[in-house]
Design a protein around this motif. Structure first.
Motif, PDB file in Angstrom:
ATOM      1  N   GLY A 106      25.916  -5.314  16.881  1.00 56.72           N
ATOM      2  CA  GLY A 106      25.196  -4.386  16.034  1.00 56.72           C
ATOM      3  C   GLY A 106      26.083  -3.526  15.158  1.00 56.72           C
ATOM      4  O   GLY A 106      27.308  -3.528  15.278  1.00 56.72           O
ATOM      5  N   ILE A 107      25.457  -2.777  14.264  1.00 55.38           N
ATOM      6  CA  ILE A 107      26.190  -2.016  13.265  1.00 55.38           C
ATOM      7  C   ILE A 107      27.090  -0.947  13.873  1.00 55.38           C
ATOM      8  O   ILE A 107      28.129  -0.607  13.320  1.00 55.38           O
ATOM      9  CB  ILE A 107      25.210  -1.385  12.249  1.00 55.38           C
ATOM     10  N   PHE A 108      26.719  -0.410  15.052  1.00 61.36           N
ATOM     11  CA  PHE A 108      27.560   0.570  15.730  1.00 61.36           C
ATOM     12  C   PHE A 108      28.432  -0.076  16.804  1.00 61.36           C
ATOM     13  O   PHE A 108      29.067   0.632  17.596  1.00 61.36           O
ATOM     14  CB  PHE A 108      26.710   1.677  16.363  1.00 61.36           C
ATOM     15  N   GLN A 109      28.447  -1.404  16.854  1.00 61.15           N
ATOM     16  CA  GLN A 109      29.306  -2.177  17.753  1.00 61.15           C
ATOM     17  C   GLN A 109      29.206  -1.695  19.210  1.00 61.15           C
ATOM     18  O   GLN A 109      30.212  -1.405  19.865  1.00 61.15           O
ATOM     19  CB  GLN A 109      30.748  -2.112  17.268  1.00 61.15           C
ATOM     20  N   MET A 110      27.989  -1.623  19.710  1.00 57.64           N
ATOM     21  CA  MET A 110      27.757  -1.211  21.089  1.00 57.64           C
ATOM     22  C   MET A 110      27.832  -2.406  22.029  1.00 57.64           C
ATOM     23  O   MET A 110      27.360  -3.491  21.688  1.00 57.64           O
ATOM     24  CB  MET A 110      26.381  -0.544  21.212  1.00 57.64           C
ATOM     25  N   LYS A 111      28.410  -2.196  23.193  1.00 55.06           N
ATOM     26  CA  LYS A 111      28.496  -3.245  24.208  1.00 55.06           C
ATOM     27  C   LYS A 111      27.380  -3.065  25.236  1.00 55.06           C
ATOM     28  O   LYS A 111      26.901  -1.942  25.452  1.00 55.06           O
ATOM     29  CB  LYS A 111      29.856  -3.198  24.909  1.00 55.06           C
ATOM     30  N   PRO A 112      26.974  -4.137  25.901  1.00 52.11           N
ATOM     31  CA  PRO A 112      25.976  -4.017  26.971  1.00 52.11           C
ATOM     32  C   PRO A 112      26.380  -3.000  28.030  1.00 52.11           C
ATOM     33  O   PRO A 112      25.533  -2.258  28.532  1.00 52.11           O
ATOM     34  CB  PRO A 112      25.903  -5.440  27.536  1.00 52.11           C
ATOM     35  N   THR A 113      27.663  -2.949  28.363  1.00 53.02           N
ATOM     36  CA  THR A 113      28.116  -1.985  29.373  1.00 53.02           C
ATOM     37  C   THR A 113      27.922  -0.546  28.890  1.00 53.02           C
ATOM     38  O   THR A 113      27.620   0.351  29.681  1.00 53.02           O
ATOM     39  CB  THR A 113      29.599  -2.194  29.712  1.00 53.02           C
ATOM     40  N   PHE A 114      28.104  -0.316  27.592  1.00 53.14           N
ATOM     41  CA  PHE A 114      27.853   1.011  27.019  1.00 53.14           C
ATOM     42  C   PHE A 114      26.378   1.356  27.162  1.00 53.14           C
ATOM     43  O   PHE A 114      26.023   2.478  27.555  1.00 53.14           O
ATOM     44  CB  PHE A 114      28.259   1.030  25.544  1.00 53.14           C
ATOM     45  N   ALA A 115      25.513   0.403  26.841  1.00 46.41           N
ATOM     46  CA  ALA A 115      24.067   0.625  26.946  1.00 46.41           C
ATOM     47  C   ALA A 115      23.670   0.953  28.383  1.00 46.41           C
ATOM     48  O   ALA A 115      22.850   1.850  28.624  1.00 46.41           O
ATOM     49  CB  ALA A 115      23.306  -0.596  26.450  1.00 46.41           C
ATOM     50  N   VAL A 116      24.261   0.248  29.340  1.00 45.56           N
ATOM     51  CA  VAL A 116      23.966   0.504  30.755  1.00 45.56           C
ATOM     52  C   VAL A 116      24.386   1.915  31.136  1.00 45.56           C
ATOM     53  O   VAL A 116      23.653   2.631  31.831  1.00 45.56           O
ATOM     54  CB  VAL A 116      24.677  -0.530  31.655  1.00 45.56           C
ATOM     55  N   GLN A 117      25.561   2.332  30.693  1.00 47.23           N
ATOM     56  CA  GLN A 117      26.021   3.696  30.975  1.00 47.23           C
ATOM     57  C   GLN A 117      25.051   4.727  30.416  1.00 47.23           C
ATOM     58  O   GLN A 117      24.714   5.712  31.091  1.00 47.23           O
ATOM     59  CB  GLN A 117      27.408   3.920  30.370  1.00 47.23           C
ATOM     60  N   VAL A 118      24.621   4.525  29.198  1.00 52.29           N
ATOM     61  CA  VAL A 118      23.687   5.464  28.561  1.00 52.29           C
ATOM     62  C   VAL A 118      22.361   5.481  29.308  1.00 52.29           C
ATOM     63  O   VAL A 118      21.808   6.551  29.586  1.00 52.29           O
ATOM     64  CB  VAL A 118      23.471   5.088  27.078  1.00 52.29           C
ATOM     65  N   GLU A 119      21.841   4.306  29.654  1.00 51.78           N
ATOM     66  CA  GLU A 119      20.574   4.224  30.383  1.00 51.78           C
ATOM     67  C   GLU A 119      20.659   4.943  31.734  1.00 51.78           C
ATOM     68  O   GLU A 119      19.736   5.664  32.135  1.00 51.78           O
ATOM     69  CB  GLU A 119      20.194   2.751  30.595  1.00 51.78           C
ATOM     70  N   THR A 120      21.770   4.740  32.421  1.00 52.02           N
ATOM     71  CA  THR A 120      21.953   5.338  33.747  1.00 52.02           C
ATOM     72  C   THR A 120      22.100   6.848  33.662  1.00 52.02           C
ATOM     73  O   THR A 120      21.460   7.601  34.403  1.00 52.02           O
ATOM     74  CB  THR A 120      23.188   4.730  34.440  1.00 52.02           C
ATOM     75  N   LYS A 121      22.947   7.308  32.736  1.00 52.95           N
ATOM     76  CA  LYS A 121      23.207   8.745  32.617  1.00 52.95           C
ATOM     77  C   LYS A 121      22.032   9.494  31.994  1.00 52.95           C
ATOM     78  O   LYS A 121      21.863  10.685  32.227  1.00 52.95           O
ATOM     79  CB  LYS A 121      24.481   8.976  31.821  1.00 52.95           C
ATOM     80  N   ALA A 122      21.228   8.802  31.209  1.00 55.78           N
ATOM     81  CA  ALA A 122      20.046   9.450  30.629  1.00 55.78           C
ATOM     82  C   ALA A 122      19.098   9.915  31.729  1.00 55.78           C
ATOM     83  O   ALA A 122      18.519  11.008  31.650  1.00 55.78           O
ATOM     84  CB  ALA A 122      19.336   8.493  29.682  1.00 55.78           C
ATOM     85  N   LYS A 123      18.967   9.107  32.755  1.00 59.27           N
ATOM     86  CA  LYS A 123      18.122   9.484  33.900  1.00 59.27           C
ATOM     87  C   LYS A 123      18.709  10.685  34.638  1.00 59.27           C
ATOM     88  O   LYS A 123      17.985  11.526  35.173  1.00 59.27           O
ATOM     89  CB  LYS A 123      17.986   8.312  34.870  1.00 59.27           C
ATOM     90  N   GLN A 124      20.032  10.748  34.652  1.00 61.81           N
ATOM     91  CA  GLN A 124      20.725  11.797  35.392  1.00 61.81           C
ATOM     92  C   GLN A 124      20.750  13.135  34.649  1.00 61.81           C
ATOM     93  O   GLN A 124      20.560  14.199  35.254  1.00 61.81           O
ATOM     94  CB  GLN A 124      22.166  11.348  35.679  1.00 61.81           C
ATOM     95  N   PHE A 125      20.947  13.099  33.330  1.00 65.28           N
ATOM     96  CA  PHE A 125      21.191  14.326  32.577  1.00 65.28           C
ATOM     97  C   PHE A 125      20.036  14.787  31.691  1.00 65.28           C
ATOM     98  O   PHE A 125      19.961  15.970  31.362  1.00 65.28           O
ATOM     99  CB  PHE A 125      22.437  14.154  31.695  1.00 65.28           C
ATOM    100  N   LEU A 126      19.159  13.896  31.282  1.00 64.89           N
ATOM    101  CA  LEU A 126      18.125  14.272  30.327  1.00 64.89           C
ATOM    102  C   LEU A 126      16.815  14.631  31.016  1.00 64.89           C
ATOM    103  O   LEU A 126      16.510  14.126  32.105  1.00 64.89           O
ATOM    104  CB  LEU A 126      17.887  13.139  29.322  1.00 64.89           C
ATOM    105  N   SER A 127      16.057  15.471  30.376  1.00 62.37           N
ATOM    106  CA  SER A 127      14.752  15.853  30.919  1.00 62.37           C
ATOM    107  C   SER A 127      13.807  14.654  30.886  1.00 62.37           C
ATOM    108  O   SER A 127      14.006  13.710  30.110  1.00 62.37           O
ATOM    109  CB  SER A 127      14.162  17.008  30.103  1.00 62.37           C
ATOM    110  N   ASP A 128      12.784  14.709  31.696  1.00 64.33           N
ATOM    111  CA  ASP A 128      11.816  13.611  31.753  1.00 64.33           C
ATOM    112  C   ASP A 128      11.140  13.392  30.405  1.00 64.33           C
ATOM    113  O   ASP A 128      10.911  12.250  29.993  1.00 64.33           O
ATOM    114  CB  ASP A 128      10.755  13.893  32.821  1.00 64.33           C
TER     115      ASP A 128
END
Length: 248
Positions: free
Chosen positions: A113-135
């Motif tokens: 993609g245009i921001f050159q994201m890796k699947p592992t980056f996406a997994v980190q974001v998905e995991t940490k979003a549950k941890q740090f972001l409001s529902d």
């Protein structure tokens, strides 16, 4: 006497040759290490700026959500947009997608993609979003998966990363996570904060301060393929774009 002069002359030629080669090496190194990336890469920098400009409305919307300026967000991904190639991206995606979907990141972890994201980056974001972001924010970003099963999730994740709008969502979530995870960290300026966030984007979360300090100073980023041994500071490219836009 003649033999001595001949040897001396030969030694002088070799010395002159070494000096010339060293000068050429230093000049080339300085050229590719220059902070003036607009001059160094010219067309690539201009193309990246044009692509980002076309996405201005999306950046504006997402910047409001994560309480950051659009320029701040754009600067983090600018080095990746410079490197992005739609043709290369398509070839890589088709060739590596099957491996990733079937077997996981151990077999294929590729930039996409245009921001050159890796699947592992996406997994980190998905995991940490549950941890740090409001529902409420987590639901608004729609990062959860409806399909069950790791293979189905991996397939959907790759489809997301091929979509420009989803890349914006992941970038927004990334910045929201950084704002929470590093909320107690003191930055002396916006540029220092940008460089820290850009480094996290480049190397991943949960690194030690020592590691981060090393990476901020390190030239570890290839702007394009076919440029062996020509690495650049990711934060320097991000900062170049940030300051250039500020001065307009």
């Amino acid at each position: 006497m003649f033999i001595y002069v001949k040897k001396y002359y030969k030694g002088f030629i070799l010395l002159a040759l070494c000096i010339t080669l060293y000068t050429v090496f230093v000049f080339a190194k300085e050229r590719y290490s220059s902070a003036d990336f607009g001059k160094t890469f010219g067309k690539k920098a201009n193309e990246a700026e044009s692509k980002i400009k076309l996405m201005q409305a999306s950046f504006q919307l997402c910047a409001t959500l994560c309480s950051e300026k659009p320029l701040f967000m754009q600067s983090i991904v600018f080095p990746e947009v410079m490197r992005y190639s739609s043709l290369k991206d398509g070839i890589e995606t088709e060739s590596l997608r099957t491996l990733y979907v079937q077997f996981g990141e151990e077999y294929a972890n590729f930039s996409i993609g245009i921001f050159q994201m890796k699947p592992t980056f996406a997994v980190q974001v998905e995991t940490k979003a549950k941890q740090f972001l409001s529902d409420s924010i987590y639901k608004e970003l729609q990062l959860s998966y409806k399909n069950a099963g790791e293979e189905n999730i991996r397939s959907e994740r790759v489809e997301r990363l091929q979509d420009e709008n989803w890349q914006m969502i992941y970038l927004t979530a990334f910045i929201l996570i950084c704002n929470e995870q590093y909320k107690n960290k003191i930055f002396v300026s916006e540029v220092e904060k940008l460089q820290y966030y850009a480094t996290v984007y480049n190397v991943g979360f949960d690194k030690s301060d020592e590691y981060m300090s090393k990476k901020i100073k390190e030239a570890n980023f290839y702007v394009e393929s076919g440029m062996p041994d020509k690495k650049f500071k990711y934060v320097a490219i991000a900062t170049y774009f940030f300051r250039k836009q500020q001065n307009k």
